[in-house]
Design a protein around this motif. Structure first.
Motif, short mmCIF file in Angstrom:
data_model
loop_
_atom_site.label_atom_id
_atom_site.label_comp_id
_atom_site.label_asym_id
_atom_site.label_seq_id
_atom_site.Cartn_x
_atom_site.Cartn_y
_atom_site.Cartn_z
N SER A 255 0.91 -1.27 0.04
CA SER A 255 -0.14 0.08 -0.03
C SER A 255 0.95 1.21 -0.08
O SER A 255 1.92 1.12 0.63
CB SER A 255 -0.84 -0.09 1.18
OG SER A 255 -1.69 1.36 1.49
N ASN A 256 0.32 2.25 -0.50
CA ASN A 256 1.11 3.35 -0.77
C ASN A 256 0.80 4.41 0.38
O ASN A 256 1.39 5.48 0.56
CB ASN A 256 1.01 4.30 -2.20
CG ASN A 256 -0.70 4.61 -2.34
OD1 ASN A 256 -1.35 3.74 -2.04
ND2 ASN A 256 -0.67 5.91 -2.73
N ILE A 257 -0.31 3.72 1.10
CA ILE A 257 -0.56 4.69 2.38
C ILE A 257 -0.12 4.22 3.55
O ILE A 257 0.06 3.04 3.88
CB ILE A 257 -1.94 4.93 2.34
CG1 ILE A 257 -2.77 5.46 1.26
CG2 ILE A 257 -2.74 5.27 3.89
CD1 ILE A 257 -4.19 5.43 1.33
N THR B 54 -5.74 12.64 3.56
CA THR B 54 -5.66 11.76 2.38
C THR B 54 -6.98 11.75 1.45
O THR B 54 -7.04 11.77 0.33
CB THR B 54 -5.44 10.23 2.68
OG1 THR B 54 -4.15 10.34 3.48
CG2 THR B 54 -5.13 9.33 1.33
N ALA B 55 -8.13 11.74 1.94
CA ALA B 55 -9.28 11.43 1.40
C ALA B 55 -10.02 12.95 0.98
O ALA B 55 -10.77 12.94 0.04
CB ALA B 55 -10.23 10.64 2.17
N ILE B 56 -9.69 13.91 1.74
CA ILE B 56 -10.41 15.35 1.19
C ILE B 56 -9.26 16.31 0.98
O ILE B 56 -9.42 16.82 -0.53
CB ILE B 56 -11.05 15.73 2.37
CG1 ILE B 56 -12.17 14.74 2.90
CG2 ILE B 56 -11.72 16.98 2.21
CD1 ILE B 56 -12.78 15.03 4.04
N VAL B 57 -8.38 16.68 1.49
CA VAL B 57 -7.59 17.46 1.32
C VAL B 57 -6.46 17.42 -0.11
O VAL B 57 -6.67 18.11 -0.99
CB VAL B 57 -6.43 17.92 2.37
CG1 VAL B 57 -5.24 19.21 2.12
CG2 VAL B 57 -7.24 18.43 3.63
N ALA B 58 -5.94 16.13 0.05
CA ALA B 58 -5.11 15.91 -1.18
C ALA B 58 -5.77 15.70 -2.67
O ALA B 58 -5.37 16.29 -3.66
CB ALA B 58 -4.33 14.37 -0.84
N PRO B 59 -6.92 15.20 -2.57
CA PRO B 59 -7.71 15.12 -3.91
C PRO B 59 -7.97 16.59 -4.52
O PRO B 59 -7.76 16.77 -5.63
CB PRO B 59 -8.98 14.43 -3.43
CG PRO B 59 -8.69 13.56 -2.46
CD PRO B 59 -7.76 14.14 -1.46
N PHE B 60 -8.48 17.51 -3.43
CA PHE B 60 -8.73 18.90 -3.95
C PHE B 60 -7.34 19.51 -4.34
O PHE B 60 -7.57 20.12 -5.60
CB PHE B 60 -9.33 19.70 -2.73
CG PHE B 60 -9.68 21.01 -3.22
CD1 PHE B 60 -10.92 21.38 -3.80
CD2 PHE B 60 -8.72 22.13 -3.02
CE1 PHE B 60 -11.26 22.73 -3.95
CE2 PHE B 60 -8.94 23.24 -3.15
CZ PHE B 60 -10.23 23.74 -3.61
N ASN C 144 -9.71 7.81 -3.34
CA ASN C 144 -8.88 7.88 -1.98
C ASN C 144 -9.37 7.35 -0.72
O ASN C 144 -9.07 6.60 0.13
CB ASN C 144 -7.98 9.09 -1.80
CG ASN C 144 -7.13 9.48 -2.75
OD1 ASN C 144 -6.91 8.84 -3.81
ND2 ASN C 144 -6.43 10.70 -2.27
N THR C 145 -10.91 7.75 -0.75
CA THR C 145 -11.49 7.08 0.53
C THR C 145 -11.74 5.71 0.70
O THR C 145 -11.54 5.03 1.59
CB THR C 145 -13.13 7.66 0.50
OG1 THR C 145 -13.06 9.20 0.45
CG2 THR C 145 -13.95 7.28 1.66
N PHE C 146 -12.05 4.90 -0.66
CA PHE C 146 -12.10 3.59 -0.66
C PHE C 146 -10.68 2.97 -0.36
O PHE C 146 -10.35 2.04 0.30
CB PHE C 146 -12.43 3.07 -2.13
CG PHE C 146 -13.83 3.33 -2.48
CD1 PHE C 146 -14.70 3.46 -1.63
CD2 PHE C 146 -14.23 3.69 -3.62
CE1 PHE C 146 -16.13 3.81 -1.79
CE2 PHE C 146 -15.54 4.01 -4.08
CZ PHE C 146 -16.35 3.90 -3.10
N THR C 147 -9.66 3.58 -1.09
CA THR C 147 -8.10 3.31 -0.41
C THR C 147 -8.02 3.35 0.87
O THR C 147 -7.32 2.34 1.68
CB THR C 147 -7.21 4.07 -1.16
OG1 THR C 147 -7.29 3.82 -2.68
CG2 THR C 147 -5.76 3.36 -0.99
#
Length: 289
Positions: free
Chosen positions: A146-148, A166-172, A276-279
């Motif tokens: 995993s890369n997380i 990971t799931a909110i800030v990074a995607p934006f 990212n949320t699923f990951t």
């Protein structure tokens, strides 16, 4: 006679009505996909800004490697510096060489159905990523990692560094950088054409061939750079780098197509958020087991 002249007014859409807004959107969709006259930046500005952001990433990663930014607090500070740097850099580009509007310069607009577009796309990309992983395992006999980073045992840091960042800030931030800045930078330069006597040829009326070239090059180049940048997350494990790189390439291509066809970052941001949320959920499930 007055009754007859009043009839059309009864059927005309009210100012600001749903019908009027729909007609405005259709009219906008018929406009040539050319850079706004207020947007004066292109590939050079986008690449210089991107290199500066990558340099910032290298600095914070080195700081974490040498213990300057250690522990969960250090990780949080690292992401604040990096993601904050992206937003500051984009704000400078928008203010200095753009229109001052993130919606006009980068396509930062959302529609309510973007949530569902993103959900369906993320599920599909996760399935493709799973198939890529299985193919790599069958080919090499090794399992990608995993890369997380493993989540903290403390709930507050799981929520902050793993879920929120990971799931909110990074995607934006990443979509604004890769699909807002880079993709549009490549596209702007191609659509404007070459400079002749100080005047950009093709800026007002790009041909169909030029528009097609701009779409293919901008989507492909931004997706490829997006995938390459993420390879360091699998460093030391070739199978992880291959699996991660190909999966991220698919994600970048899908989001690039959304950005090029809808002229909005909304679908891509939500696709990235769900992906990212699923990951993250899968990582948490594995760590819990």
């Amino acid at each position: 006679m007055s009754d007859h002249s009043a009839a059309p007014a009864e059927t005309a859409p009210r100012p600001g009505s749903r019908q009027e807004r729909a007609e405005a959107r259709r009219a906008e969709a018929r406009l040539l996909y050319a850079p706004s006259p207020d947007t004066r930046w292109g590939t050079p500005t986008a690449l210089v800004t991107f290199v500066a952001i990558i340099a910032l990433l290298v600095v914070v990663e080195l700081a974490r490697t040498f213990g300057v930014l250690s522990g969960e607090v250090g990780t949080m500070i690292m992401w604040i510096i990096f993601d904050g740097g992206i937003l500051v850099a984009l704000a400078i580009v928008c203010r200095t060489w753009g229109s001052g509007s993130w919606a006009k310069d980068f396509g930062l607009r959302f529609r309510w159905f973007d949530v569902f577009i993103g959900l369906g796309s993320a599920v599909g990309i996760q399935l493709i990523g799973g198939m890529i992983g299985q193919f790599v395992i069958a080919l090499t006999g090794e399992t990608p990692k995993s890369n997380i980073a493993p989540p903290s045992p403390e709930l507050v840091w799981v929520l902050v560094n793993t879920v929120f960042v990971t799931a909110i800030v990074a995607p934006f931030c990443e979509e604004a950088l890769f699909r807002g800045l880079l993709l549009r930078g490549f596209r702007n330069t191609i659509l404007r054409g070459r400079t002749a006597n100080g005047v950009r040829r093709g800026a007002a009326t790009p041909s169909t061939a030029r528009r097609r070239t701009a779409a293919i090059v901008s989507v492909g180049a931004s997706a490829l750079i997006f995938a390459i940048v993420h390879l360091y997350e699998g460093w030391g494990s070739p199978v992880t780098m291959v699996t991660l790189g190909l999966t991220i390439l698919v994600l970048g291509t899908v989001n690039g197509v959304y950005a090029a066809t809808t002229r909005r970052l909304g679908p891509g941001i939500w696709t990235h958020v769900w992906f990212n949320t699923f990951t993250v959920l899968l990582t948490l499930a594995r760590s819990g087991s």
